[in-house]
Write an enzyme that holds these catalytic residues in place. Structure first.
Site, PDB file in Angstrom:
ATOM      1  N   GLY A  11       0.815  -1.209   0.000  1.00  0.00           N
ATOM      2  CA  GLY A  11       0.000   0.000   0.000  1.00  0.00           C
ATOM      3  C   GLY A  11       0.852   1.263   0.000  1.00  0.00           C
ATOM      4  N   ASN A  12       1.992   1.224   0.680  1.00  0.00           N
ATOM      5  CA  ASN A  12       2.793   2.449   0.797  1.00  0.00           C
ATOM      6  C   ASN A  12       3.593   2.789  -0.456  1.00  0.00           C
ATOM      7  OD1 ASN A  12       4.742   0.538   1.034  1.00  0.00           O
ATOM      8  ND2 ASN A  12       5.589   1.294   2.966  1.00  0.00           N
ATOM      9  N   LYS A 131     -11.649  -9.974   7.388  1.00  0.00           N
ATOM     10  CA  LYS A 131     -10.919  -8.813   6.873  1.00  0.00           C
ATOM     11  C   LYS A 131     -11.697  -7.518   7.119  1.00  0.00           C
ATOM     12  CE  LYS A 131      -7.857  -6.709   4.229  1.00  0.00           C
ATOM     13  NZ  LYS A 131      -6.472  -6.526   4.609  1.00  0.00           N
ATOM     14  N   LYS A 217      -3.775  -9.638  -1.400  1.00  0.00           N
ATOM     15  CA  LYS A 217      -3.015  -9.220  -2.576  1.00  0.00           C
ATOM     16  C   LYS A 217      -1.769 -10.078  -2.800  1.00  0.00           C
ATOM     17  CE  LYS A 217      -0.236  -6.218  -1.445  1.00  0.00           C
ATOM     18  NZ  LYS A 217       1.159  -6.257  -0.922  1.00  0.00           N
ATOM     19  N   LYS A 279       2.477 -12.701   3.898  1.00  0.00           N
ATOM     20  CA  LYS A 279       3.572 -12.555   2.924  1.00  0.00           C
ATOM     21  C   LYS A 279       4.428 -13.818   2.886  1.00  0.00           C
ATOM     22  CE  LYS A 279       3.595  -7.604   3.742  1.00  0.00           C
ATOM     23  NZ  LYS A 279       2.480  -7.374   2.806  1.00  0.00           N
TER      24      LYS A 279
END
Lengths: 313, 313
Positions: A11-12, A131, A217, A279
């Site tokens: 996101g960043n 979520k 994602k 991740k």
């Protein structure tokens, strides 16, 4: 194995925690992030860029509610909000990628695709939404919205209020995988699978229908990387390496680990849910199903020989 | 000439004037519209679908304002709103196109692209904004917004209030034309150039930057059709044929006309600005620059031998 790298931006890449998210900030961040991909491109990788959409889709959903309240504009469901966010983010990344290529004299074409991702309606996630999305409510508002919309809510762990929670099912199929593969093998940079993709399912094994859910994602990026035969999967976050014993005196950053080691750390609960855990899971999934190398790292380390935490078979 | 047809769908492909624009209505409309393309596909055309975004981007802009007022979420500029609308509309069209193919047993892949369109910063349109966008304001509000944002406003011809007007420059280049051509020649249905594309320009002949403008969807579709060497351009509207002497006792619908005849009617002011005029202009532009046939018609006539008004050289 094809010389393809899938890079999952966090996101960043566009919106930094310290910023309010004006368009100027997002443009600058996008350019800086994308310039970090040049080393990979110069070393001959064809690249696919995927990206998160958390802050952007959160804003779109809040605007949706405010627009309904003020102007009675019909609210759009979550799938449309995710697709909208793919449009805005994909456009900005594509334009800035073209600017990076122009500045560094690289002859390459770029394309942004809207991506749908198939999920299984029988995924256990639909029985257990986890979520959080959208805005924070006080309990009474949340109860009312839950009743009116048949939504589920959960209190935020940091006690900021109640938030809607939606299922996060596993991605089953990236609908435009063949086209992404065609494009990337033709040498184009492809931007796709924004926000994990727009989740859809096959109603009675036939019609593709929308469903209220979000797909992780990194998990969707891992599936895409496998489906197009990518060699490397980069998962970009805000730290250069994955750590074990995080925050303890014995904290240690990891350089190269095998899938077996990664699974052992996972079993030891070394990684935080909603943060490093998905991740590492996405990386493990990639390697166990045939990928050569997964790298979890920050933007600055992309393409560096010993950069980040590498997960190998 | 390649056997490619570009089909420019009107706003009512998704949102009909008699409807409020709920998502169910838009889904049904999308399916019905896309099923009308089967005849063209069966007769061997590779197709590119372009589409309007008027009602959708109007709603996105209103939500933008409401979200800023209520939650102080930074407002996104027009380029991001257009890109967002390409995401949501492209996604819905793609999913319903896949459903049509599934129902009619057609083996074809579909892809939606986010499209940027280059404009010339010296286009006279920037000195003379004409295109109304967003909501209606009373004079005092409009004056305030004009001052704060450096926007221009104009009173609506139907006296519904004051609306912001933005420039509508001519499209110079469809940024992803090569990729669209590649994809369509590989047999995929391509959805692109939504809302006329996101307008961008080259700052000091170098950086691609956003600019507050909108591009006419039919004009951009005509340019795309030329740039990818399409044989046919369909411009879909809500009437089956173009008429001359519209609304008079001598009203006559046109079957097949040459560019010369079309230009003569144009010089006679036969077509209304903001309605039939830009469509006939886009058709003329296509034929004068090498296209074989432009057809202005309604959905029902697509692919029919003598359907619609045909403009030829």
């Amino acid at each position: 194995m094809k010389k393809i790298a899938v890079i999952a931006l966090g996101g960043n890449a566009l919106l930094r925690a310290s910023e309010t998210g004006t368009i100027d900030q997002q443009e600058t961040n996008a350019y800086e992030t994308l310039a970090k991909l040049l080393e990979l491109i110069r070393s001959g990788y064809n690249i696919v860029i995927t990206h998160g959409n958390g802050p952007q889709v959160g804003n779109i959903m809040l605007r949706n509610e405010a627009g309904f309240e003020k102007y009675k504009i019909p609210k759009m469901p979550l799938d449309i909000c995710v697709a909208d966010s793919q449009g805005g983010i994909g456009y900005m990344l594509e334009r800035q990628m073209r600017n990076v290529f122009n500045d560094f004299k690289i002859e390459k074409n770029v394309v942004s695709l809207i991506t749908q991702v198939l999920v299984d309606i029988n995924d256990p996630a639909f029985q257990n939404p986890t979520k959080p999305i959208g805005s924070f409510y006080i309990k009474e508002e949340a109860d009312l919205l839950a009743k009116v919309n048949n939504w589920k809510f959960k209190e935020d762990s940091a006690k900021r209020g109640w938030r809607r929670i939606v299922p996060s099912p596993a991605p089953q199929d990236i609908m435009n995988k063949q086209i992404i593969e065609e494009l990337v093998l033709n040498g184009h940079v492809v931007i796709a699978v924004g926000g994990g993709g727009v989740p859809i399912y096959r109603h009675e094994n036939k019609y593709l229908e929308a469903i209220e859910a979000v797909i992780d994602k990194d998990s969707a990026s891992s599936l895409l990387a496998l489906q197009i035969g990518a060699e490397v999967l980069y998962i970009i976050t805000d730290v250069p390496k994955v750590c074990i014993n995080y925050g303890k005196p014995t904290q240690k950053s990891l350089d190269v680990i095998t899938v077996t080691e990664a699974e052992k750390y996972m079993a030891d609960n070394q990684f935080a849910a909603g943060s490093m855990k998905p991740k590492v899971l996405a990386a493990i999934n990639f390697i166990k199903n045939g990928g050569a190398k997964a790298v979890i790292t920050s933007e600055d380390e992309i393409g560096k020989e010993h950069g980040g935490t590498q997960i190998i078979s």
